[in-house]
Design a protein around this motif. Structure first.
Motif, short mmCIF file in Angstrom:
data_model
loop_
_atom_site.label_atom_id
_atom_site.label_comp_id
_atom_site.label_asym_id
_atom_site.label_seq_id
_atom_site.Cartn_x
_atom_site.Cartn_y
_atom_site.Cartn_z
N ASN A 5 0.89 -1.20 0.03
CA ASN A 5 0.08 -0.05 0.17
C ASN A 5 0.75 1.30 0.10
N SER A 6 1.87 1.16 0.68
CA SER A 6 3.00 2.33 0.63
C SER A 6 3.35 2.65 -0.68
N LEU A 7 3.80 1.62 -1.36
CA LEU A 7 4.41 1.54 -3.09
C LEU A 7 3.16 2.30 -3.66
N THR A 10 2.87 6.01 -2.83
CA THR A 10 4.13 6.70 -3.50
C THR A 10 3.76 6.75 -5.27
N ALA A 11 3.19 5.71 -5.83
CA ALA A 11 3.23 5.65 -7.42
C ALA A 11 2.05 6.73 -7.53
N ARG A 12 0.88 6.80 -6.81
CA ARG A 12 0.08 7.55 -7.06
C ARG A 12 0.40 9.13 -6.93
N ARG A 16 0.46 11.95 -9.86
CA ARG A 16 -0.39 13.09 -9.70
C ARG A 16 0.38 14.44 -9.69
N ALA A 17 1.74 14.32 -9.43
CA ALA A 17 2.56 15.40 -9.25
C ALA A 17 3.03 15.69 -10.38
N GLY A 18 2.88 14.89 -11.55
CA GLY A 18 3.38 14.84 -12.85
C GLY A 18 4.88 14.47 -13.09
N HIS A 19 5.06 13.24 -12.36
CA HIS A 19 6.41 12.99 -12.29
C HIS A 19 6.40 11.44 -12.94
N PRO A 20 6.14 11.28 -14.33
CA PRO A 20 5.86 9.73 -14.93
C PRO A 20 7.03 8.85 -14.50
N ASP A 21 8.24 9.29 -14.65
CA ASP A 21 9.36 8.36 -14.47
C ASP A 21 9.55 7.83 -13.12
N GLU A 22 9.21 8.87 -12.04
CA GLU A 22 9.21 8.29 -10.76
C GLU A 22 8.07 7.43 -10.49
N ALA A 23 6.92 7.78 -11.14
CA ALA A 23 5.64 6.92 -10.97
C ALA A 23 5.95 5.36 -11.64
N ALA A 24 6.63 5.64 -12.79
CA ALA A 24 6.85 4.17 -13.47
C ALA A 24 7.66 3.39 -12.51
N ARG A 25 8.85 3.90 -11.85
CA ARG A 25 9.56 3.12 -10.97
C ARG A 25 8.55 2.54 -9.87
N ALA A 26 7.79 3.47 -9.23
CA ALA A 26 7.11 3.02 -8.16
C ALA A 26 6.03 1.86 -8.64
N TRP A 27 5.40 2.15 -9.71
CA TRP A 27 4.46 1.01 -10.38
C TRP A 27 5.14 -0.21 -10.60
N GLU A 28 6.43 -0.27 -11.04
CA GLU A 28 7.01 -1.34 -11.31
C GLU A 28 7.65 -2.08 -9.90
N LYS A 29 7.83 -1.30 -9.07
CA LYS A 29 7.97 -2.16 -7.73
C LYS A 29 6.59 -2.58 -7.23
N VAL A 30 5.57 -2.01 -7.52
CA VAL A 30 4.02 -2.85 -6.97
C VAL A 30 4.06 -3.94 -7.78
N ARG A 31 4.51 -4.03 -9.08
CA ARG A 31 4.41 -5.10 -9.87
C ARG A 31 5.35 -6.42 -9.45
N GLU A 32 6.33 -5.93 -8.74
CA GLU A 32 7.26 -7.03 -8.29
C GLU A 32 6.53 -7.80 -7.26
N PRO A 38 -4.24 -4.17 -11.26
CA PRO A 38 -4.70 -3.58 -12.14
C PRO A 38 -4.42 -1.94 -12.42
N GLU A 39 -4.05 -1.28 -11.23
CA GLU A 39 -3.58 0.05 -11.53
C GLU A 39 -2.58 0.14 -12.15
N ALA A 40 -1.53 -0.74 -11.59
CA ALA A 40 -0.20 -0.67 -12.35
C ALA A 40 -0.19 -1.18 -13.73
N SER A 41 -0.74 -2.03 -14.05
CA SER A 41 -1.21 -2.28 -15.65
C SER A 41 -1.67 -1.31 -16.21
N ALA A 42 -2.80 -0.68 -15.82
CA ALA A 42 -3.34 0.46 -16.14
C ALA A 42 -2.38 1.65 -16.68
N PHE A 43 -1.60 1.87 -15.61
CA PHE A 43 -0.47 2.98 -15.87
C PHE A 43 0.26 2.83 -17.05
#
Length: 146
Positions: A5-7, A10-12, A16-32, A38-43
């Motif tokens: 949930n913390s990851l 962080t990704a969300r 929202r802050a407009g940092h897509p690369d940071e969001a991608a790194r966080a969503w990738e950690k979620v996927r691990e 679903p939200e990571a895949s949608a991202f």
């Protein structure tokens, strides 16, 4: 709060802050931790759309849709990807999936109407637009941007 949930949080926030690369790194950690989240895949699907990769977007968004079949917004991204490929049947199926998830999904009704109009199916388009008008909020509740 769990580590997952913390990851996700962080990704969300990064998105929202407009940092897509940071969001991608966080969503990738979620996927691990949760490969089919679903939200990571949608991202990643929407990211592929922004990068002009409709085939990649379809892969990601189909994964998201399988994980969250009641989410009406994911199929809207799929419809966009199919439109980019010139696949009217896929686009229509995506709008229908959105409407199956939420019969009052206004963007899906409008999109379906526009697609049917492009296909020369005026009566079916009119029905979709009529259905959209039936659920349109009162004028005073509409955004001034519409």
């Amino acid at each position: 709060m769990s580590a997952l949930n913390s990851l996700i949080d962080t990704a969300r926030r990064a998105s929202r802050a407009g940092h897509p690369d940071e969001a991608a790194r966080a969503w990738e950690k979620v996927r691990e931790t949760a490969p089919d989240h679903p939200e990571a895949s949608a991202f990643f699907g929407h990211r592929a759309l922004r990068q002009g990769d409709p085939r990649g977007a379809i892969e990601w968004l189909q994964r998201a849709a399988r994980a969250a079949p009641r989410d009406a917004l994911i199929p809207l991204g799929l419809a966009n990807a199919h439109r980019m490929l010139g696949d009217a049947a896929g686009e229509l199926a995506a709008f229908d999936a959105a409407l199956k998830a939420d019969a009052y999904c206004y963007p899906a009704l409008l999109g379906k109407g526009a697609l049917l109009e492009r296909l020369g199916q005026a009566r079916q388009a009119a029905r979709a637009f009529t259905d959209a008008l039936k659920i349109t909020p009162a004028e005073e509740r509409l955004s001034p941007d519409l």
